[in-house]
Scaffold this active site. Structure first.
Site, PDB file in Angstrom:
ATOM      1  N   ARG A  31       0.844  -1.193   0.000  1.00  0.00           N
ATOM      2  CA  ARG A  31       0.000   0.000   0.000  1.00  0.00           C
ATOM      3  C   ARG A  31       0.884   1.249   0.000  1.00  0.00           C
ATOM      4  NH1 ARG A  31      -5.234  -1.616   1.978  1.00  0.00           N
ATOM      5  NH2 ARG A  31      -5.564  -3.612   0.929  1.00  0.00           N
ATOM      6  N   GLU A  70       0.647   4.180   0.888  1.00  0.00           N
ATOM      7  CA  GLU A  70       0.003   5.179   1.741  1.00  0.00           C
ATOM      8  C   GLU A  70       1.071   5.915   2.530  1.00  0.00           C
ATOM      9  OE1 GLU A  70      -2.624   2.837   4.112  1.00  0.00           O
ATOM     10  OE2 GLU A  70      -4.183   2.752   2.583  1.00  0.00           O
ATOM     11  N   ARG A  95       0.030   2.270  13.291  1.00  0.00           N
ATOM     12  CA  ARG A  95      -0.646   1.051  12.851  1.00  0.00           C
ATOM     13  C   ARG A  95      -0.613   0.831  11.339  1.00  0.00           C
ATOM     14  NH1 ARG A  95      -7.142   1.512  13.007  1.00  0.00           N
ATOM     15  NH2 ARG A  95      -7.411   3.243  11.565  1.00  0.00           N
ATOM     16  N   HIS A  96       0.139   1.660  10.597  1.00  0.00           N
ATOM     17  CA  HIS A  96       0.192   1.519   9.144  1.00  0.00           C
ATOM     18  C   HIS A  96       1.586   1.131   8.661  1.00  0.00           C
ATOM     19  CE1 HIS A  96      -3.592   3.910   9.268  1.00  0.00           C
ATOM     20  NE2 HIS A  96      -3.865   3.175   8.203  1.00  0.00           N
ATOM     21  N   GLU A 151      -9.397  -1.695  13.711  1.00  0.00           N
ATOM     22  CA  GLU A 151      -9.755  -2.623  12.632  1.00  0.00           C
ATOM     23  C   GLU A 151      -8.652  -3.641  12.374  1.00  0.00           C
ATOM     24  OE1 GLU A 151      -9.298  -2.812   7.982  1.00  0.00           O
ATOM     25  OE2 GLU A 151      -9.688  -0.808   8.748  1.00  0.00           O
ATOM     26  N   SER A 166     -11.304  -6.402   7.005  1.00  0.00           N
ATOM     27  CA  SER A 166     -12.267  -5.655   6.205  1.00  0.00           C
ATOM     28  C   SER A 166     -12.752  -6.557   5.077  1.00  0.00           C
ATOM     29  CB  SER A 166     -11.613  -4.398   5.617  1.00  0.00           C
ATOM     30  OG  SER A 166     -12.573  -3.603   4.962  1.00  0.00           O
ATOM     31  N   ARG A 222      -1.221  -6.621  12.286  1.00  0.00           N
ATOM     32  CA  ARG A 222      -2.144  -5.871  13.136  1.00  0.00           C
ATOM     33  C   ARG A 222      -2.860  -6.779  14.130  1.00  0.00           C
ATOM     34  NH1 ARG A 222      -5.934  -1.183  10.609  1.00  0.00           N
ATOM     35  NH2 ARG A 222      -3.901  -0.510   9.814  1.00  0.00           N
TER      36      ARG A 222
END
Length: 587
Positions: A360, A362, A368-369, A510, A513, A561
């Site tokens: 990802r 991002e 948490r990423h 989370e 998903s 996670r």
């Protein structure tokens, strides 16, 4: 013509002449002496560094000239190039207990710490998260030279030790095998370690100790500032205020006895950081999460698949995708196995799962990423309702959490020693609808758009509210707003503002998903266009539904996670062996 007589030079005249022509001035002599002293110090320093890197070898010069085999008493083994195989029987440290009393064992491990005094040398030998105390004491079976050699082996060196196991009259607190010790008879260095950039003792220190230290230092700092505010500079430099300030400052310095190693320093020297017992346990537990996930999937008749990570288009839509050069065109790193696991369903595999990397792009600098993580993905055809998939997910998480607490309790206990955690409450796993969650947040004073995705603070607050109301750390949130989900998500049949999609939360964050997928090609084209995905870039994917596709749903789970939140850790980098984020590509 006669030659002039040769000049005769005596030693005295030679020395005098040399002195007359080359004698330096006092300043030059002084400068020369300083240079010589500097060179001498430089040489000595280089010698010390070289000696430190191979202390064990230097300590056993005579012995290392020999073969370095077990026929010797101590020394440095020759470089292992798989020259021979003698089938020596090594004993695992974790098996040492009072039943081993009297046995002679061969051990291999790292020197975690050593302490020498007179004719004694104690070595704490470590093997993973297990450790045992080894005592070298001058005796008929342990010569003084062996004691001396043992005292000079550097910490973290890998060694072989032969010795006799003895029960200890008192527990050995610093060792995991507290009831026994090993009386050393032989010691060989397999791989000598250079000085460490970080100390294992600092890396292993329990977090409550550091929290207590921080609180005490802050308290003393406030007292010092209050005293300075109360008194003028002149008063601060006079008795008794001066002495009181000095006393407080000394107490503050003393209070900072523990070294706190920050996250970046740990990651810069990750190989050393990973040697701590807690980190060993964390990654064994992460392995257990994947193992339990696989076990449950197999019991539910799922097939494990392996999909491409180099793809020709975005698998999720949006701009958070890494592009790479692929010969004469662009390719992308898969944001998920989404398109391919759905195509596997249209190929009639019915139930599939995958454990693989996810990428990802991002630019998120949060706790948490990550830009690369391990995904646990499932996809399955269902008969009537996508909640059939939710039933499987709920069963899987119940199986996973129960398996961790019953089959891997020892590893959880080791993590708990450094990072205390609250036991997970996972029964019942609640199911809430998104509008219900919005209502709970609003009643708690949180103002939010009912048709927008949850922010991280809202997720955490909702987790607190669910725990208070239902006494569970795990819940499923169903019917997310359609605008917050990818193009392949099936819209809700009653209200198009919502979708047949869901997230699963652990300790308020989370971990999973998923959704029912659009399996009608025309609706899929419409949804992709609305989300900015060009249908021609996913033609193969869309075409797979033209030839008949069953209703199906699935989910993606983040391995790091799940591990982080199950253990109550505060940063996902603790559960990624070599984490990748916007700032880190090494090591």
């Amino acid at each position: 013509m006669s030659q002039p007589p040769a000049e005769v030079t005596t030693p005295a005249t030679s020395s005098a002449a040399a002195a007359a022509t080359t004698a330096p001035s006092k300043a030059a002599a002084k400068k020369l002496a300083k240079q010589q002293a500097k060179e001498k110090r430089k040489t000595e320093t280089a010698a010390k560094v070289a000696a430190t890197k191979s202390t064990a070898a230097a300590a056993a010069t005579a012995t290392t000239a020999a073969s370095g085999t077990m026929d010797q008493v101590f020394g440095v083994k020759i470089l292992n190039q798989s020259q021979t195989r003698e089938n020596a029987q090594y004993t695992k440290l974790k098996t040492l207990d009072p039943t081993s009393n009297g046995k002679t064992v061969l051990l291999r491990g790292r020197v975690f710490a050593s302490r020498a005094k007179g004719n004694l040398c104690f070595i704490l030998l470590r093997q993973g998260q297990f450790s045992v105390q080894c005592l070298f004491e001058k005796s008929e079976t342990c010569p003084k030279a062996l004691v001396t050699f043992a005292s000079k082996v550097t910490n973290e060196s890998i060694v072989d030790i032969v010795g006799q196991v003895k029960t200890s009259p008192v527990p050995i607190e610093k060792a995991s095998q507290r009831e026994v010790e090993v009386l050393g008879q032989k010691l060989f260095v397999v791989s000598a370690a250079a000085p460490l950039p970080l100390q294992l003792e600092d890396l292993s220190r329990p977090s409550p100790f550091l929290k207590q230290q921080k609180a005490l230092v802050e308290q003393l700092g406030k007292q010092i500032e209050a005293l300075k505010t109360k008194h003028t500079p002149e008063e601060q430099n006079a008795s008794p205020v001066k002495e009181e300030l000095a006393k407080l400052e000394a107490e503050r310095v003393k209070a900072q006895s523990f070294v706190r190693v920050n996250q970046e320093a740990r990651l810069d020297h990750r190989v050393v950081d990973l040697r701590t017992p807690a980190n060993h346990a964390i990654f064994r537990l992460q392995s257990a999460v994947a193992q339990l996930f696989r076990e449950y999937m197999y019991t539910q008749d799922f097939v494990e698949i392996h999909t491409p990570k180099l793809i020709g288009c975005s698998s999720e839509g949006g701009a958070n995708i890494f592009s790479v050069d692929y010969f004469d065109r662009k390719a992308y790193l898969a944001q998920s196995p989404q398109l391919y696991k759905q195509m596997a369903i249209t190929a009639d595999l019915d139930r599939v799962f995958e454990v693989g990397p996810v990428f990802r792009a991002e630019n998120s600098h949060t706790r948490r990423h990550l830009t690369e993580f391990m995904g646990l993905d499932i996809e399955m055809a269902f008969y009537e309702h996508y909640h059939e998939v939710l039933d499987v997910l709920e069963g899987m998480f119940n199986y996973l959490f129960h398996g961790l607490e019953t089959r891997f309790a020892a590893d959880i206990a080791i993590v708990n020693q450094q990072y205390p955690l609250q036991p997970l409450v996972y029964k019942p796993i609640m199911r809430l609808k998104f509008p219900e969650a919005v209502q709970m947040l609003r009643e708690a004073g949180v103002d939010m758009d009912p048709l927008s995705d949850l922010t991280t603070p809202q997720e955490i607050r909702l987790g607190e509210l669910v725990k208070q109301k239902y006494n569970t750390d795990v819940y499923i949130l169903d019917k997310f707003p359609a605008c917050a989900r990818p193009f392949y998500t099936m819209p809700d049949p009653v209200d198009p503002n919502y979708s047949n999609s869901y997230d699963i939360f652990l300790r308020g964050q989370e971990i999973c998903s998923g959704s029912q997928r659009v399996h009608d090609p025309e609706l899929l084209i419409k949804r992709a266009t609305a989300k900015g995905v060009k249908p021609d870039t996913i033609k193969d994917y869309i075409d797979s539904f033209r030839w008949g596709a069953p209703p199906h749903a699935g989910a993606g789970i983040g391995l790091e996670r799940v591990t982080m939140l199950y253990l109550g850790l505060k940063n996902i980098r603790k559960t990624s062996m070599f984490p990748r984020d916007p700032n880190r590509l090494f090591p």
